[in-house]
Design a protein around this motif. Structure first.
Motif, mmCIF file in Angstrom:
data_model
loop_
_atom_site.group_PDB
_atom_site.id
_atom_site.type_symbol
_atom_site.label_atom_id
_atom_site.label_comp_id
_atom_site.label_asym_id
_atom_site.label_seq_id
_atom_site.Cartn_x
_atom_site.Cartn_y
_atom_site.Cartn_z
ATOM 1 N N UNK A 1 0.807 -1.228 0.000
ATOM 2 C CA UNK A 1 0.000 0.000 0.000
ATOM 3 C C UNK A 1 0.837 1.275 0.000
ATOM 4 N N UNK B 1 -1.363 -3.359 8.402
ATOM 5 C CA UNK B 1 -1.932 -2.121 8.930
ATOM 6 C C UNK B 1 -2.194 -1.126 7.809
ATOM 7 N N UNK B 2 -3.374 -0.548 7.790
ATOM 8 C CA UNK B 2 -3.690 0.520 6.839
ATOM 9 C C UNK B 2 -3.604 1.852 7.572
ATOM 10 N N UNK B 3 -2.733 2.704 7.131
ATOM 11 C CA UNK B 3 -2.498 3.982 7.766
ATOM 12 C C UNK B 3 -1.062 4.359 7.481
ATOM 13 N N UNK C 1 -8.038 2.472 13.495
ATOM 14 C CA UNK C 1 -8.077 2.564 12.031
ATOM 15 C C UNK C 1 -7.170 1.515 11.403
ATOM 16 N N UNK C 2 -7.761 0.681 10.540
ATOM 17 C CA UNK C 2 -6.939 -0.181 9.692
ATOM 18 C C UNK C 2 -6.228 -1.332 10.369
ATOM 19 N N UNK D 1 -9.760 -6.760 10.026
ATOM 20 C CA UNK D 1 -10.272 -6.954 8.685
ATOM 21 C C UNK D 1 -11.421 -7.962 8.708
ATOM 22 N N UNK E 1 -12.502 -11.263 1.113
ATOM 23 C CA UNK E 1 -11.795 -10.301 0.267
ATOM 24 C C UNK E 1 -12.155 -10.588 -1.197
ATOM 25 N N UNK F 1 -3.463 2.229 -4.773
ATOM 26 C CA UNK F 1 -4.584 1.881 -3.909
ATOM 27 C C UNK F 1 -5.641 2.960 -3.950
ATOM 28 N N UNK G 1 -10.695 -0.833 1.017
ATOM 29 C CA UNK G 1 -9.370 -0.611 0.437
ATOM 30 C C UNK G 1 -9.155 -1.458 -0.809
ATOM 31 N N UNK H 1 -6.884 -2.274 -4.054
ATOM 32 C CA UNK H 1 -5.492 -2.015 -4.465
ATOM 33 C C UNK H 1 -5.054 -2.980 -5.550
ATOM 34 N N UNK I 1 -9.997 -5.261 0.263
ATOM 35 C CA UNK I 1 -10.168 -5.708 1.647
ATOM 36 C C UNK I 1 -10.996 -4.672 2.401
#
Lengths: 356, 356
Positions: free
Chosen positions: A64, A147-149, B24-25, B28, B32, B70, B138, B140, B161
């Motif tokens: 990402x 991790x998304x961020x 955040x993030x 999950x 998917x 993404x 998300x 990507x 995801x």
């Protein structure tokens, strides 16, 4: 000193034929090196394992946010059977410079070199011997936090893979045609241009396609601020011989500090050439060309070693360099570098390191 | 219209607690979406599968050359139980703009939206309901060719995801402190700054750490050429309210064309504000501040929606915006945007799309 655990493959692949000229970066050896990093622990679990896929969470940060770096160097088989690395300390140092810019944890230089040596030793049968071939070594680091961020990852993998290779460009040591790009930009001062980061390479693709469509092999980048100073070519640094003087762009912050670049500067100086590392505008190059003083142009890089440039295209101007053949300095540099790399010439600068 | 094969998980995970404010993030959902691309075939094998690791060759191009992009958007649960997406067509369009710059094959807009809808529908139980939460989506794309060498990949994976999320910044809707960076550069015109490419984010980390060390949450970037024009903040676009006028940097080629940015411009105009998209120098901002005309500053982005700025630090100058609380326009924008996103307010611009 790393304690490297070794697990050998039970299903070795077939080695390429001795006479295979080999392509670049398409076949890989039997083993790979891997080491993990975790915040609070550091690098751990150094191991050599059978070459195999990597399994990562789909949220792994490398997919990402581009937190990844790589290096490239080569191992050569000398006539006497020794396997030689070319200046691996330079790659170790550059790895850490890239890491600092990309907020990736550094790797002790001696560990980096030890890992390469042990892996190459285990796959030493894969070092090819045909002229123009070598074992390309690709160390790389990827961010693996699920991790998304946007922040630096707290976990990483350092991996080394090996690929027996032939010429990087189909042209080999024959002159290539280069397109001077004045629309797209590769990198700018203050950015990540001097790091060996994936982001710099993806940024280069669009102009590369444009150049190919126009019949050119590679792109020569101009600086992102003034759009007039020469930076580097595709995956190489660039040199000009103007009126007897060897000139190359200075390391201004957006140019990759190439190992071959450094070696070429050293060799040229040792031969008595005046070498200048400085800003070079494309207008200066064109003026030198018009006056008949642009004697040679060549790219330098680990993958291609020396890549002579036969033609430069800048806007509507086409500059034909020399007589269309590889120039004498380019040839001498190629012969000297590959001579040292292969252990044929005396290694007066102590550049080669034996894998024992 | 995609023919999406669905394989449901046999081991569903535990849903987060209803009252969990969520980070955040970090977590999950159960499934998917995945689709492959191969040169000569195009995109194929669209499927929804249990959330699981991705297995790639260590030579996969995404690990080396940063060929990855993404997107980010959110699904919200309305009071009446409907699940709403916010302007997914904008993300579909931006995906293809990013793909063109990064030499990644495009995805038909309707396929992109269909894939999101079907995936969100299957994991609809994961859309959180607590105020300030949503289901972050998300999508990507990663380059998967097992090849070392700089050229566009010939194979890719498109993956989606889902992550139930709370506030992106710990500050939530409270004002953040922003560091104006004049050393590091995020992107430059001609580069990849307007694409949602990993390479832009890794380039931002070093300055982000510097800002954190100085006690600031985020970095405001200046342009890479003149080092004076305001570009964007960390992972957001930036707006200023100066003497009653709403001003934001124009899309000059190095700025991300934000969906929230576009929505804020539309809302402000509909409320009668004069909105200017233009070059804004940091000197102008400082001058407006000194004259008492810098009324509000806020960032806009999918992750944070509206993030009010309470303080700007530029060299030795500290600008304190407003009275330290969230400004009235920032508050109104936040309430309006989240009101529309949650189906509480009338969707006069037809921004929401129902997942049925």
């Amino acid at each position: 000193m790393l304690d490297i655990k070794i697990t050998k493959t039970t299903a070795p692949k077939k080695l390429p034929d001795k006479d295979d000229p080999l392509t670049f970066g398409t076949i890989f050896t039997d083993h790979m090196f891997m080491m993990d990093y975790k915040e609070g622990i550091g690098w751990y679990d150094a191991r050599i394992i059978p070459y195999q896929p990597i399994s990562l969470e789909p949220s792994a940060m490398v997919f990402h946010y581009g937190q990844e770096m790589f290096e490239g160097l080569k191992a050569y088989k000398a006539k006497d059977g020794r396997i030689l690395l070319f200046r691996p300390d330079m790659n170790a140092k550059r790895t850490n410079r890239s890491c600092r810019r990309l907020c990736i944890p550094e790797i002790p230089e001696e560990d980096f070199i030890q890992a390469i040596k042990e892996l190459v030793k285990i796959d030493s049968a894969w070092v090819p011997t045909r002229e123009g071939t070598s074992l390309y070594i690709r160390p790389f680091i990827i961010a693996t936090d699920p991790f998304l961020g946007v922040r630096p990852s707290k976990t990483y993998k350092f991996i080394i893979i090996l690929s027996p290779v032939g010429a990087y460009y189909p042209e080999g040591i024959n002159p290539v045609k280069i397109w001077i790009e004045d629309d797209y930009v590769r990198a700018v001062k203050g950015g990540i241009g001097e790091a060996k980061a994936g982001g710099n390479y993806v940024a280069s693709l669009k102009a590369q396609i444009k150049a190919h469509d126009e019949g050119y092999s590679q792109v020569l980048w101009l600086d992102g601020v003034h759009r007039k100073y020469v930076e580097e070519v595709g995956s190489m640094n660039i040199f000009f011989k103007i009126d007897g003087v060897v000139v190359t762009p200075e390391l201004s912050g957006s140019i990759l500090p190439g190992v071959t670049r450094d070696s070429v500067i050293t060799l040229c100086k040792s031969w008595g050439y005046k070498v200048e590392e400085r800003l070079i505008s494309i207008d200066e190059i064109y003026e030198a060309y018009q006056k008949g003083k642009l004697e040679e142009v060549f790219g330098t890089g680990t993958a291609a070693v020396i890549s002579p440039v036969g033609q430069l295209r800048w806007k509507d101007h086409i500059m034909r360099i020399g007589d269309g053949n590889t120039g004498p300095l380019s040839r001498k540099l190629y012969d000297s570098l590959t001579g040292i790399q292969l252990g044929k010439l005396k290694d007066i600068f102590n550049w080669t390191v034996v894998v024992e």
